[in-house]
Enzyme design. Structure first.
Site, mmCIF file in Angstrom:
data_model
loop_
_atom_site.group_PDB
_atom_site.id
_atom_site.type_symbol
_atom_site.label_atom_id
_atom_site.label_comp_id
_atom_site.label_asym_id
_atom_site.label_seq_id
_atom_site.Cartn_x
_atom_site.Cartn_y
_atom_site.Cartn_z
ATOM 1 N N SER A 12 62.783 -42.351 12.361
ATOM 2 C CA SER A 12 61.449 -41.965 11.966
ATOM 3 C C SER A 12 61.934 -40.151 11.254
ATOM 4 O O SER A 12 62.781 -39.019 11.164
ATOM 5 C CB SER A 12 61.166 -41.120 13.273
ATOM 6 O OG SER A 12 60.007 -40.185 13.180
ATOM 7 N N TRP A 186 51.038 -34.610 18.169
ATOM 8 C CA TRP A 186 51.250 -35.764 17.326
ATOM 9 C C TRP A 186 52.270 -35.794 15.700
ATOM 10 O O TRP A 186 51.138 -34.959 15.623
ATOM 11 C CB TRP A 186 51.123 -37.527 17.984
ATOM 12 C CG TRP A 186 52.178 -37.859 16.538
ATOM 13 C CD1 TRP A 186 53.277 -38.450 16.703
ATOM 14 C CD2 TRP A 186 50.844 -38.961 15.652
ATOM 15 N NE1 TRP A 186 53.253 -39.228 15.850
ATOM 16 C CE2 TRP A 186 51.645 -39.035 14.721
ATOM 17 C CE3 TRP A 186 50.237 -38.594 14.675
ATOM 18 C CZ2 TRP A 186 51.844 -40.179 13.111
ATOM 19 C CZ3 TRP A 186 49.579 -38.749 13.741
ATOM 20 C CH2 TRP A 186 50.374 -40.095 13.401
ATOM 21 N N GLY A 187 52.885 -35.787 15.336
ATOM 22 C CA GLY A 187 52.715 -35.251 13.813
ATOM 23 C C GLY A 187 53.552 -33.814 13.708
ATOM 24 O O GLY A 187 53.668 -32.564 13.779
ATOM 25 N N ASN A 188 54.819 -34.018 12.747
ATOM 26 C CA ASN A 188 54.989 -33.103 12.059
ATOM 27 C C ASN A 188 54.425 -31.978 11.305
ATOM 28 O O ASN A 188 54.356 -30.270 11.287
ATOM 29 C CB ASN A 188 56.268 -33.603 10.669
ATOM 30 C CG ASN A 188 56.250 -32.270 9.691
ATOM 31 O OD1 ASN A 188 57.151 -31.798 10.020
ATOM 32 N ND2 ASN A 188 56.091 -32.722 8.602
ATOM 33 N N ASP A 189 53.148 -33.244 10.722
ATOM 34 C CA ASP A 189 52.297 -32.145 10.041
ATOM 35 C C ASP A 189 51.357 -31.582 11.146
ATOM 36 O O ASP A 189 50.072 -31.066 11.005
ATOM 37 C CB ASP A 189 50.695 -32.407 9.232
ATOM 38 C CG ASP A 189 50.479 -33.843 9.737
ATOM 39 O OD1 ASP A 189 51.238 -34.615 11.211
ATOM 40 O OD2 ASP A 189 50.112 -34.592 9.209
HETATM 41 N N1 LIG Z 1 51.197 -37.406 9.507
HETATM 42 C C1 LIG Z 1 52.510 -37.864 10.472
HETATM 43 C C2 LIG Z 1 52.287 -38.873 10.406
HETATM 44 C C3 LIG Z 1 54.286 -39.514 11.366
HETATM 45 C C4 LIG Z 1 54.265 -40.800 10.786
HETATM 46 O O1 LIG Z 1 53.777 -41.626 9.954
HETATM 47 N N2 LIG Z 1 55.164 -41.213 11.728
HETATM 48 C C5 LIG Z 1 55.426 -42.338 12.582
HETATM 49 C C6 LIG Z 1 56.587 -42.326 12.695
HETATM 50 S S1 LIG Z 1 58.296 -41.832 11.314
HETATM 51 C C7 LIG Z 1 54.817 -42.756 13.135
HETATM 52 O O2 LIG Z 1 55.083 -43.268 14.929
HETATM 53 N N3 LIG Z 1 53.927 -43.447 13.032
HETATM 54 C C8 LIG Z 1 52.344 -44.105 13.821
HETATM 55 C C9 LIG Z 1 51.296 -44.125 13.795
HETATM 56 O O3 LIG Z 1 51.344 -43.870 12.376
HETATM 57 O O4 LIG Z 1 50.022 -44.135 14.284
HETATM 58 C C10 LIG Z 1 52.992 -36.501 10.358
HETATM 59 O O5 LIG Z 1 53.051 -35.594 9.473
HETATM 60 O O6 LIG Z 1 54.624 -36.630 11.043
#
Ligand SMILES: N[C@@H](CCC(=O)N[C@@H](CS)C(=O)NCC(=O)O)C(=O)O
EC number: 5.99.1.4
Length: 201
Positions: A12, A186-189
């Site tokens: 990820s 959930w999420g880095n953001d």
């Molecule tokens: N906006 C999120 C995006 C995170 C993302 O897309 N994660 C992926 C794995 S790298 C995921 O598991 N996504 C599931 C989803 O979009 O529902 C962030 O900034 O972290």
């Protein structure tokens, strides 16, 4: 002391980004940081979610988004090809490291190997993880044979399955997933919300 659990999978990219920040955030707030391995594909399957890169327009956007975040944080990011790749053995090995007490090193070195130095798996076959695992072992000063053995052992297969099921039970659907004293983010953001939650404790 507040407790931050960070569920991650080395596949990820957003987890890679988040782990470049989470240690500083937790240290700054005197919070305990606990890395927790899980298998993202299994989380997606269990929740009926799909990988964002499966939507071509989203995949194109995400590449730009990831580069913007890396620039914003001032950290390197070299998007690996092929993508996605298998991490089943790596994440089982992570469960072994959790038991050995060196999961923190595994997380740092594993993400760097896969997302910075281009040393990740080159495919989706389990055998594609043999060399990447040796690379991680070298970086964390572990015995490569022990790490490979752990990755193939039923107890770490079960440990990974259990932590993945636990994350899903607690509401996870993607990565990175954080729990701040049990509350899901959930999420880095969403790290600013993690910080906000820590400020209130
Ligand atoms: N906006 C999120 C995006 C995170 C993302 O897309 N994660 C992926 C794995 S790298 C995921 O598991 N996504 C599931 C989803 O979009 O529902 C962030 O900034 O972290």
């Amino acid at each position: 002391m507040a407790r931050v659990e960070f569920f991650f999978d080395l596949v990820s990219p957003y987890s890679y980004l988040a782990q470049t920040q989470i240690r500083r955030i937790c240290a700054g707030h005197g919070a305990e940081l606990i890395f927790r391995p899980f298998l993202l594909g299994a989380v997606h399957n269990a929740t009926g979610n799909i990988a964002p890169a499966a939507v071509p327009a989203k995949a194109r956007y995400l590449l730009r988004d990831l580069r913007r975040w890396a620039k914003y944080y001032g950290v390197p990011l070299n998007f690996p090809r092929p993508f996605p790749f298998t991490t089943v053995a790596s994440m089982r090995a992570a469960c072994w490291c959790e038991e050995q007490g060196n999961l923190d090193d595994f997380v740092r070195e594993g993400f760097d190997a896969y997302w910075v130095d281009g040393k990740g798996p080159k495919g989706t076959d389990r055998r594609d993880e043999a060399e990447p695992l040796r690379e991680i072992a070298r970086r964390i000063g572990a015995d490569p044979d022990k790490l490979a053995e752990a990755a193939a052992a039923p107890e770490y297969r079960d440990a990974l399955r259990e932590s993945t099921e636990e994350a899903v039970r607690r509401g996870a659907f993607g990565a990175p997933t954080f729990f701040v004293d049990g509350e899901l983010f959930w999420g880095n953001d969403r790290l600013h919300f993690v910080e906000q939650a820590l400020e209130g404790r």
